[in-house]
Design a protein around this motif. Structure first.
Motif, PDB file in Angstrom:
ATOM      1  N   ARG A  61       0.845  -1.159  -0.180  1.00  0.00           N
ATOM      2  CA  ARG A  61      -0.026   0.056   0.009  1.00  0.00           C
ATOM      3  C   ARG A  61       0.845   1.191  -0.128  1.00  0.00           C
ATOM      4  O   ARG A  61       0.671   2.172  -0.676  1.00  0.00           O
ATOM      5  CB  ARG A  61      -0.964  -0.115   1.210  1.00  0.00           C
ATOM      6  N   ASP A  62       1.840   1.244   0.942  1.00  0.00           N
ATOM      7  CA  ASP A  62       2.635   2.320   1.004  1.00  0.00           C
ATOM      8  C   ASP A  62       3.530   2.740  -0.388  1.00  0.00           C
ATOM      9  O   ASP A  62       3.631   3.742  -0.779  1.00  0.00           O
ATOM     10  CB  ASP A  62       3.688   2.027   2.205  1.00  0.00           C
ATOM     11  N   LEU A  63       4.064   1.545  -1.094  1.00  0.00           N
ATOM     12  CA  LEU A  63       4.445   1.678  -2.186  1.00  0.00           C
ATOM     13  C   LEU A  63       3.709   2.431  -3.418  1.00  0.00           C
ATOM     14  O   LEU A  63       3.976   3.144  -4.135  1.00  0.00           O
ATOM     15  CB  LEU A  63       5.193   0.204  -2.782  1.00  0.00           C
ATOM     16  N   VAL A  64       2.501   1.827  -3.444  1.00  0.00           N
ATOM     17  CA  VAL A  64       1.539   2.275  -4.522  1.00  0.00           C
ATOM     18  C   VAL A  64       1.288   3.515  -4.181  1.00  0.00           C
ATOM     19  O   VAL A  64       1.159   4.746  -4.978  1.00  0.00           O
ATOM     20  CB  VAL A  64       0.339   1.507  -4.385  1.00  0.00           C
ATOM     21  N   SER A  65       1.089   4.059  -2.958  1.00  0.00           N
ATOM     22  CA  SER A  65       0.799   5.436  -2.553  1.00  0.00           C
ATOM     23  C   SER A  65       1.935   6.255  -2.950  1.00  0.00           C
ATOM     24  O   SER A  65       1.712   7.314  -3.398  1.00  0.00           O
ATOM     25  CB  SER A  65       0.584   5.393  -1.011  1.00  0.00           C
ATOM     26  N   GLU A  66       3.072   5.917  -2.732  1.00  0.00           N
ATOM     27  CA  GLU A  66       4.148   6.619  -3.079  1.00  0.00           C
ATOM     28  C   GLU A  66       4.255   6.680  -4.765  1.00  0.00           C
ATOM     29  O   GLU A  66       4.614   7.968  -5.232  1.00  0.00           O
ATOM     30  CB  GLU A  66       5.417   6.170  -2.769  1.00  0.00           C
ATOM     31  N   GLN A  67       4.190   5.711  -5.303  1.00  0.00           N
ATOM     32  CA  GLN A  67       4.300   5.693  -6.860  1.00  0.00           C
ATOM     33  C   GLN A  67       3.161   6.561  -7.643  1.00  0.00           C
ATOM     34  O   GLN A  67       3.557   7.109  -8.427  1.00  0.00           O
ATOM     35  CB  GLN A  67       4.167   4.273  -7.340  1.00  0.00           C
ATOM     36  N   PHE A  68       1.840   6.455  -7.198  1.00  0.00           N
ATOM     37  CA  PHE A  68       0.692   7.369  -7.576  1.00  0.00           C
ATOM     38  C   PHE A  68       0.557   8.562  -7.140  1.00  0.00           C
ATOM     39  O   PHE A  68      -0.354   9.287  -7.728  1.00  0.00           O
ATOM     40  CB  PHE A  68      -0.480   6.504  -7.605  1.00  0.00           C
ATOM     41  N   LYS A  69       1.526   8.969  -6.104  1.00  0.00           N
ATOM     42  CA  LYS A  69       1.229  10.294  -5.408  1.00  0.00           C
ATOM     43  C   LYS A  69      -0.108  10.409  -4.876  1.00  0.00           C
ATOM     44  O   LYS A  69      -0.876  11.677  -5.099  1.00  0.00           O
ATOM     45  CB  LYS A  69       1.544  11.347  -6.505  1.00  0.00           C
ATOM     46  N   VAL A  70      -0.842   9.488  -4.298  1.00  0.00           N
ATOM     47  CA  VAL A  70      -1.980   9.567  -3.299  1.00  0.00           C
ATOM     48  C   VAL A  70      -1.768   9.130  -2.115  1.00  0.00           C
ATOM     49  O   VAL A  70      -0.823   8.411  -1.964  1.00  0.00           O
ATOM     50  CB  VAL A  70      -2.920   8.630  -4.232  1.00  0.00           C
ATOM     51  N   SER A  71      -2.382   9.563  -1.224  1.00  0.00           N
ATOM     52  CA  SER A  71      -2.214   9.203   0.108  1.00  0.00           C
ATOM     53  C   SER A  71      -3.031   7.977   0.604  1.00  0.00           C
ATOM     54  O   SER A  71      -3.905   7.566  -0.078  1.00  0.00           O
ATOM     55  CB  SER A  71      -2.831  10.340   1.277  1.00  0.00           C
ATOM     56  N   THR A  72      -2.464   7.278   1.837  1.00  0.00           N
ATOM     57  CA  THR A  72      -3.053   6.241   2.108  1.00  0.00           C
ATOM     58  C   THR A  72      -4.349   6.347   2.537  1.00  0.00           C
ATOM     59  O   THR A  72      -5.572   5.470   2.430  1.00  0.00           O
ATOM     60  CB  THR A  72      -2.225   5.446   3.189  1.00  0.00           C
ATOM     61  N   ASP A  73      -4.818   7.524   3.335  1.00  0.00           N
ATOM     62  CA  ASP A  73      -6.120   8.024   3.445  1.00  0.00           C
ATOM     63  C   ASP A  73      -7.140   8.093   2.281  1.00  0.00           C
ATOM     64  O   ASP A  73      -8.171   7.585   2.315  1.00  0.00           O
ATOM     65  CB  ASP A  73      -6.232   9.334   3.992  1.00  0.00           C
ATOM     66  N   ASP A  74      -6.377   8.530   1.060  1.00  0.00           N
ATOM     67  CA  ASP A  74      -7.325   8.510  -0.226  1.00  0.00           C
ATOM     68  C   ASP A  74      -7.543   7.040  -0.745  1.00  0.00           C
ATOM     69  O   ASP A  74      -8.587   6.803  -1.086  1.00  0.00           O
ATOM     70  CB  ASP A  74      -6.483   9.321  -1.309  1.00  0.00           C
ATOM     71  N   LEU A  75      -6.444   6.314  -0.632  1.00  0.00           N
ATOM     72  CA  LEU A  75      -6.823   4.661  -0.969  1.00  0.00           C
ATOM     73  C   LEU A  75      -8.109   4.266  -0.184  1.00  0.00           C
ATOM     74  O   LEU A  75      -8.402   3.315  -0.551  1.00  0.00           O
ATOM     75  CB  LEU A  75      -5.615   4.051  -0.979  1.00  0.00           C
ATOM     76  N   ARG A  76      -8.049   4.541   1.224  1.00  0.00           N
ATOM     77  CA  ARG A  76      -9.242   4.124   2.061  1.00  0.00           C
ATOM     78  C   ARG A  76     -10.363   4.810   1.871  1.00  0.00           C
ATOM     79  O   ARG A  76     -11.390   4.410   2.529  1.00  0.00           O
ATOM     80  CB  ARG A  76      -8.619   4.115   3.583  1.00  0.00           C
ATOM     81  N   SER A  77     -10.180   5.804   1.238  1.00  0.00           N
ATOM     82  CA  SER A  77     -11.615   6.767   1.037  1.00  0.00           C
ATOM     83  C   SER A  77     -12.585   6.134   0.190  1.00  0.00           C
ATOM     84  O   SER A  77     -12.397   5.147  -0.642  1.00  0.00           O
ATOM     85  CB  SER A  77     -11.219   8.071   0.494  1.00  0.00           C
ATOM     86  N   ARG A  78     -13.700   6.564   0.275  1.00  0.00           N
ATOM     87  CA  ARG A  78     -14.964   6.135  -0.666  1.00  0.00           C
ATOM     88  C   ARG A  78     -14.920   6.943  -2.007  1.00  0.00           C
ATOM     89  O   ARG A  78     -16.042   6.457  -2.761  1.00  0.00           O
ATOM     90  CB  ARG A  78     -16.481   6.548   0.268  1.00  0.00           C
ATOM     91  N   SER A  79     -13.724   7.594  -2.373  1.00  0.00           N
ATOM     92  CA  SER A  79     -13.760   8.146  -3.464  1.00  0.00           C
ATOM     93  C   SER A  79     -13.857   7.231  -4.689  1.00  0.00           C
ATOM     94  O   SER A  79     -13.273   6.249  -4.548  1.00  0.00           O
ATOM     95  CB  SER A  79     -12.487   9.042  -3.747  1.00  0.00           C
ATOM     96  N   ARG A  80     -14.372   7.786  -5.888  1.00  0.00           N
ATOM     97  CA  ARG A  80     -14.593   6.872  -6.858  1.00  0.00           C
ATOM     98  C   ARG A  80     -13.901   7.584  -8.279  1.00  0.00           C
ATOM     99  O   ARG A  80     -14.052   7.108  -9.442  1.00  0.00           O
ATOM    100  CB  ARG A  80     -16.202   6.879  -7.371  1.00  0.00           C
ATOM    101  N   LYS A  81     -13.168   8.523  -7.712  1.00  0.00           N
ATOM    102  CA  LYS A  81     -12.372   9.132  -8.951  1.00  0.00           C
ATOM    103  C   LYS A  81     -11.352   8.069  -9.600  1.00  0.00           C
ATOM    104  O   LYS A  81     -10.731   7.526  -8.885  1.00  0.00           O
ATOM    105  CB  LYS A  81     -11.693  10.390  -8.282  1.00  0.00           C
ATOM    106  N   ARG A  82     -11.084   8.252 -10.842  1.00  0.00           N
ATOM    107  CA  ARG A  82      -9.993   7.298 -11.576  1.00  0.00           C
ATOM    108  C   ARG A  82      -8.657   7.472 -10.877  1.00  0.00           C
ATOM    109  O   ARG A  82      -8.079   6.381 -10.840  1.00  0.00           O
ATOM    110  CB  ARG A  82     -10.184   7.772 -13.042  1.00  0.00           C
ATOM    111  N   ALA A  83      -8.315   8.818 -10.444  1.00  0.00           N
ATOM    112  CA  ALA A  83      -7.202   8.914  -9.793  1.00  0.00           C
ATOM    113  C   ALA A  83      -6.825   8.131  -8.591  1.00  0.00           C
ATOM    114  O   ALA A  83      -5.650   8.033  -8.093  1.00  0.00           O
ATOM    115  CB  ALA A  83      -6.791  10.421  -9.800  1.00  0.00           C
ATOM    116  N   ILE A  84      -7.975   7.903  -8.034  1.00  0.00           N
ATOM    117  CA  ILE A  84      -7.827   6.943  -6.570  1.00  0.00           C
ATOM    118  C   ILE A  84      -8.334   5.609  -6.964  1.00  0.00           C
ATOM    119  O   ILE A  84      -7.585   4.762  -6.459  1.00  0.00           O
ATOM    120  CB  ILE A  84      -9.020   7.591  -5.586  1.00  0.00           C
ATOM    121  N   THR A  85      -9.194   5.551  -7.731  1.00  0.00           N
ATOM    122  CA  THR A  85      -9.676   4.007  -7.798  1.00  0.00           C
ATOM    123  C   THR A  85      -8.623   2.921  -8.677  1.00  0.00           C
ATOM    124  O   THR A  85      -8.530   1.970  -8.171  1.00  0.00           O
ATOM    125  CB  THR A  85     -11.243   3.897  -8.649  1.00  0.00           C
ATOM    126  N   TYR A  86      -8.081   3.652  -9.627  1.00  0.00           N
ATOM    127  CA  TYR A  86      -7.022   2.993 -10.391  1.00  0.00           C
ATOM    128  C   TYR A  86      -5.765   2.313  -9.519  1.00  0.00           C
ATOM    129  O   TYR A  86      -5.764   1.255  -9.554  1.00  0.00           O
ATOM    130  CB  TYR A  86      -6.566   3.587 -11.516  1.00  0.00           C
TER     131      TYR A  86
END
Length: 439
Positions: free
Chosen positions: A353-378
Motif C-alpha cells: 500500500r505504501d509503495l503504491v501510494s508513493e508511486q501514484f502520489k496519493v495518500s493512504t487515506d485517499d486509498l481508503r476513502s470512498r472516492s470513485r475518482k479514476r485517480a484514486i480507484t485505479y
C-alpha cells in the motif's frame, strides 16, 4: 550453593530486566556437582530458558570447575490444601470451584513489557482497566488490528495481571477456533448444558481471540451470542479480538455483530516512528545489544508494521555480530534486512500500500476513502491486485486495508488482470511495481 553462584554470575552478565524475567522465576529443586534440576512456570517458559540460557549456566558452572547436567522442568499445577497459608482468594458460599481455562501464556506478554504509543494507547488503557476490574471503559472491549501489532500481547497481559492480583477469578481465555471445537465436542456428547454452564454460570472474565474466523459459522455465532448476552448484561468482563474491523466482517449475524460491539471498539494501528524507536531500543536492551542512534533510526524507518519483524531483525543482528565477533554497523544491518526482513516487509499488505501510494502520489487515506475518482480507484485496484499476488492475505483482509469488502477486491483483481492483457501501459506499470517489490 551451586545454583546461587550461577545466578550471581548471570545477574552480572545479563540486563537486570532480562534476568528478572527469565532467571529469577526459576526454582532449584535438586542440585549437586553432577546435576541441577530447575523448575519454571510452564513448558513454554522452560523451552525458552533451555534454548537461550543453558549454555550460559553451564559456562558459569565451568568457571567454578564443575560440569553439571542442567534440566529445566515445567512446574506441576499446585494442589492447595485447606490449611495452606499461601495467597489465595476466599470463595463465597455457593460459588463453584474455579474452572478457568486459558491458552499457554508467553511470559513476556505483560503490561510492563508493552510499548504504549498513540497507535495503541486506548486499547492498552482499556485492557489495563478491565484487568483490575475498573469499569471506566465499560465491561466489554472489541480490539482489531492486522497481525503483529499487539492484540495477543494485551489479552495475555490481562490474563497475567488477573492471575497475579485475583487468582480465584473464573476466567476463560481461548481462540474462536478453540471455542468452536469445544462446542462441537459437547454437541457430539450431548452435553451442551455443561458447555453453557461453564461459560455462563462459571465465568467472570471471557477473552476470545480471532473472532473473525467465525464468519460463516452460524451455530457457533449463535452460541457465543447467547453467552455474550448473559455476561455483558450481568456486568461480567468480556474482551474480543479480531484481525478485521467489525463492520468489515461479512457473513456475521447482525445481532451477534451488535452484541460484540456493544462496548468499546478500538483498533490498533501501525506504531509511529517514535513508538517504533522505543520498541527497538527495548528489544535491543533485552537482547543485551547496543546500537548507535544512526542504526536505531535506520531500523525505525525501515521496520514498519508487524513488531515480529523487529524481533527477527534483532535476533539476526545478535547472531551475526556474535559469529563475526564485531560490533553491528550499517552494512551488517542492510545485509540482514535485505536477506529476510526487508523482503517480508515489502511483501506485506501495508508495504505494498505504501509503495503504491508513493508511486501514484496519493495518500493512504485517499486509498481508503470512498472516492470513485479514476485517480484514486485505479491505484487502489492495483494495490489490491499486488497484495493478492504477493501475500497470503484473504480477500476480506485485503478489503479491510482499503475500507472495502472481499467482492470489491475480487473485482479489482479481475479488472487489473484484464487491463494487463489489453493495455501495454498497464502491464508495464504493474511489472515495474512487481520488480520493485521483488528486489
Amino acid at each position: 550453593m551451586i545454583w546461587n553462584a550461577i545466578k550471581s554470575s548471570l545477574l552480572s552478565s545479563l540486563p537486570e530486566s532480562e534476568f528478572g524475567l527469565w532467571i529469577k522465576p526459576l526454582e532449584c529443586r535438586e542440585q549437586s556437582e553432577q546435576s541441577i534440576e530447575l523448575v519454571g512456570p510452564d513448558r513454554y517458559f522452560c523451552a525458552w530458558v533451555e534454548d537461550r540460557y543453558i549454555d550460559l549456566m553451564k559456562g558459569a558452572a565451568g568457571k567454578m570447575g564443575m560440569t553439571p547436567e542442567i534440566k529445566v522442568l515445567a512446574a506441576e499445577a499446585p494442589v492447595v490444601s485447606r490449611t495452606s497459608t499461601s495467597r489465595e482468594q476466599l470463595r463465597l458460599p455457593g460459588v463453584s470451584v474455579n474452572q478457568s481455562r486459558y491458552r499457554s501464556l508467553h511470559p513476556a506478554f505483560t503490561f510492563d513489557q508493552f510499548m504504549v504509543g498513540e497507535s495503541n494507547v486506548l486499547a492498552q488503557s482499556a485492557c489495563s482497566a478491565l484487568a483490575t476490574g475498573d469499569r471506566t471503559y465499560g465491561n466489554c472491549l472489541f480490539m482489531n488490528s492486522t497481525t503483529g501489532l499487539g492484540k495477543s500481547h494485551l489479552t495475555q497481559a490481562v490474563v497475567h495481571e488477573v492471575l497475579n492480583s485475583a487468582p480465584a477469578t473464573r476466567m476463560q481465555y481461548l481462540t474462536a477456533q478453540q471455542f468452536t471445537a469445544d462446542m462441537v465436542k459437547n454437541l457430539r456428547s450431548n452435553s451442551m448444558e455443561q458447555f453453557s454452564k461453564k461459560y455462563i454460570n462459571s465465568c467472570d472474565l471471557l477473552l476470545v481471540e480471532d473472532v473473525h474466523t467465525l464468519v460463516g459459522k452460524n451455530k457457533t455465532q449463535e452460541e457465543l451470542n447467547t453467552i455474550l448476552d448473559y455476561l455483558i448484561k450481568s456486568g461480567r468482563r468480556v474482551i474480543l479480538t479480531s484481525a478485521v474491523a467489525p463492520n468489515k466482517l461479512k457473513g456475521l449475524d447482525e445481532d451477534f455483530r451488535s452484541r460484540m460491539t456493544s462496548g468499546l471498539v478500538t483498533d490498533i494501528v501501525c506504531p509511529d516512528y517514535d513508538t517504533r524507536t522505543r520498541i527497538i531500543q527495548h528489544k535491543l536492551h533485552g537482547s543485551n545489544l547496543q546500537l548507535d542512534e544512526e542504526l536505531v533510526d535506520y531500523l525505525a524507518r525501515k521496520l514498519k508494521g508487524d513488531i515480529r519483524r523487529v524481533e527477527s531483525t534483532i535476533l539476526g543482528i545478535k547472531a551475526k555480530s556474535s559469529l563475526r565477533r564485531q560490533a553491528p554497523d550499517m552494512d551488517m544491518l542492510k545485509e540482514i534486512m535485505s536477506g529476510f526482513v526487508c523482503q517480508t516487509e515489502e511483501m506485506s499488505a501495508a508495504g505494498i500500500r505504501d509503495l503504491v501510494s508513493e508511486q501514484f502520489k496519493v495518500s493512504t487515506d485517499d486509498l481508503r476513502s470512498r472516492s470513485r475518482k479514476r485517480a484514486i480507484t485505479y491505484p487502489r485496484q492495483i494495490a489490491m491486485y499486488l497484495t493478492r499476488k504477493f501475500t497470503k492475505d484473504s480477500l476480506a483482509d485485503i478489503g479491510g486495508m482499503y475500507n472495502r469488502d472481499h467482492s470489491t477486491v475480487l473485482y479489482a483483481v479481475k479488472v487489473i488482470t484484464r487491463d494487463m492483457a489489453r493495455q501495454q501501459a498497464t502491464k508495464e506499470q504493474v511489472d515495474m511495481l512487481c520488480s520493485k517489490l521483488e528486489h
